[in-house]
Design an enzyme around this catalytic site. Structure first.
Site, PDB file in Angstrom:
ATOM      1  N   VAL A 142       0.899  -1.154   0.000  1.00 53.31           N
ATOM      2  CA  VAL A 142       0.000   0.000   0.000  1.00 53.31           C
ATOM      3  C   VAL A 142       0.936   1.201   0.000  1.00 53.31           C
ATOM      4  O   VAL A 142       1.498   1.547   1.035  1.00 53.31           O
ATOM      5  CB  VAL A 142      -0.942   0.016   1.228  1.00 53.31           C
ATOM      6  CG1 VAL A 142      -1.740   1.305   1.278  1.00 53.31           C
ATOM      7  CG2 VAL A 142      -1.865  -1.198   1.225  1.00 53.31           C
ATOM      8  N   PRO A 143       1.154   1.810  -1.160  1.00 57.64           N
ATOM      9  CA  PRO A 143       2.212   2.824  -1.293  1.00 57.64           C
ATOM     10  C   PRO A 143       1.845   4.168  -0.652  1.00 57.64           C
ATOM     11  O   PRO A 143       1.622   5.172  -1.329  1.00 57.64           O
ATOM     12  CB  PRO A 143       2.374   2.941  -2.808  1.00 57.64           C
ATOM     13  CG  PRO A 143       1.017   2.620  -3.348  1.00 57.64           C
ATOM     14  CD  PRO A 143       0.455   1.582  -2.427  1.00 57.64           C
ATOM     15  N   CYS A 144       1.824   4.184   0.665  1.00 60.49           N
ATOM     16  CA  CYS A 144       1.452   5.396   1.401  1.00 60.49           C
ATOM     17  C   CYS A 144       2.412   6.547   1.122  1.00 60.49           C
ATOM     18  O   CYS A 144       2.047   7.707   1.300  1.00 60.49           O
ATOM     19  CB  CYS A 144       1.350   5.119   2.886  1.00 60.49           C
ATOM     20  SG  CYS A 144       2.890   4.554   3.628  1.00 60.49           S
ATOM     21  N   HIS A 145       3.623   6.229   0.653  1.00 64.64           N
ATOM     22  CA  HIS A 145       4.576   7.294   0.317  1.00 64.64           C
ATOM     23  C   HIS A 145       4.093   8.117  -0.865  1.00 64.64           C
ATOM     24  O   HIS A 145       4.572   9.221  -1.083  1.00 64.64           O
ATOM     25  CB  HIS A 145       5.963   6.703   0.045  1.00 64.64           C
ATOM     26  CG  HIS A 145       6.009   5.709  -1.047  1.00 64.64           C
ATOM     27  ND1 HIS A 145       5.575   4.405  -0.885  1.00 64.64           N
ATOM     28  CD2 HIS A 145       6.430   5.809  -2.338  1.00 64.64           C
ATOM     29  CE1 HIS A 145       5.739   3.752  -2.015  1.00 64.64           C
ATOM     30  NE2 HIS A 145       6.247   4.586  -2.922  1.00 64.64           N
TER      31      HIS A 145
END
Length: 189
Positions: free
Chosen positions: A136-139
């Site tokens: 989950v690419p929260c960045h």
């Protein structure tokens, strides 16, 4: 079986992944020292045992390693164990998983996609609790002032992860399809 974990090498250091029979439980980017990463794992998942990863976890590891080398990788088929995660946060993570590599979104954009445009602060809180780093690419979800990463991020920043992916927040396409320009560097006199 319970929960298992493994430590694996990436371009940014030794990372960790935790899984259950239902899917990935958490991904942890490296701390300054591997022992610190292991301590964090033991604190969060005391019952987890170091085991050989199942296929879903192997696929996740391969994708994470590739992404942290700056390569394209599709992690959309990796199964996540969302048991115990608030439904709102699950929805935030589902939308965040769809943010393409090389692009970013703002908290307000994710809130709008959720149909709750006034929930940007809640989106920010969900992103800060993201246990599934990289998958989950929260960045890729941030505000202009922000550079911090979730508690599972170790010592790496969102901007560094974006740089590894070959993007820069200021160059990223927004939800509304506008490419944001970057001012050229000023000459030094």
């Amino acid at each position: 079986m319970g929960r298992g974990y493994t430590i694996f090498d990436t371009a940014i250091g030794r990372s960790a992944i935790v899984w259950s029979d239902a899917g990935i439980v958490g991904v942890h980017l490296p701390e300054a020292r591997e022992i610190d990463t292991r301590r964090r794992l033991f604190r969060l998942y005391a019952e987890a045992r170091e085991l050989r990863p199942p296929m879903n976890t192997e696929i996740a590891i391969e994708g994470i390693v590739a992404l942290l080398r700056g390569e394209a990788s599709d992690l959309s088929d990796v199964t996540l164990d969302m048991i115990g995660i608030h439904v709102f946060n699950q929805r935030v993570y589902e939308i965040t998983r769809k943010v393409p590599r090389g692009e970013t979104r703002g908290y307000d954009e994710i809130a709008t996609r959720l149909g709750a445009p006034s929930a940007a602060r809640s989106v920010e809180q969900a992103i800060a609790k993201n246990p599934f780093m990289i998958i989950v690419p929260c960045h890729r979800v941030l505000d202009s002032y922000e550079d911090k990463i979730s508690p599972n991020g170790g010592s790496i920043s969102k901007r560094r992860l974006l740089s590894i992916e070959g993007s820069h927040a200021a160059h990223s396409k927004t939800l509304f399809g506008v490419l944001l320009p970057v001012a050229p560097p000023r000459p030094h006199n």
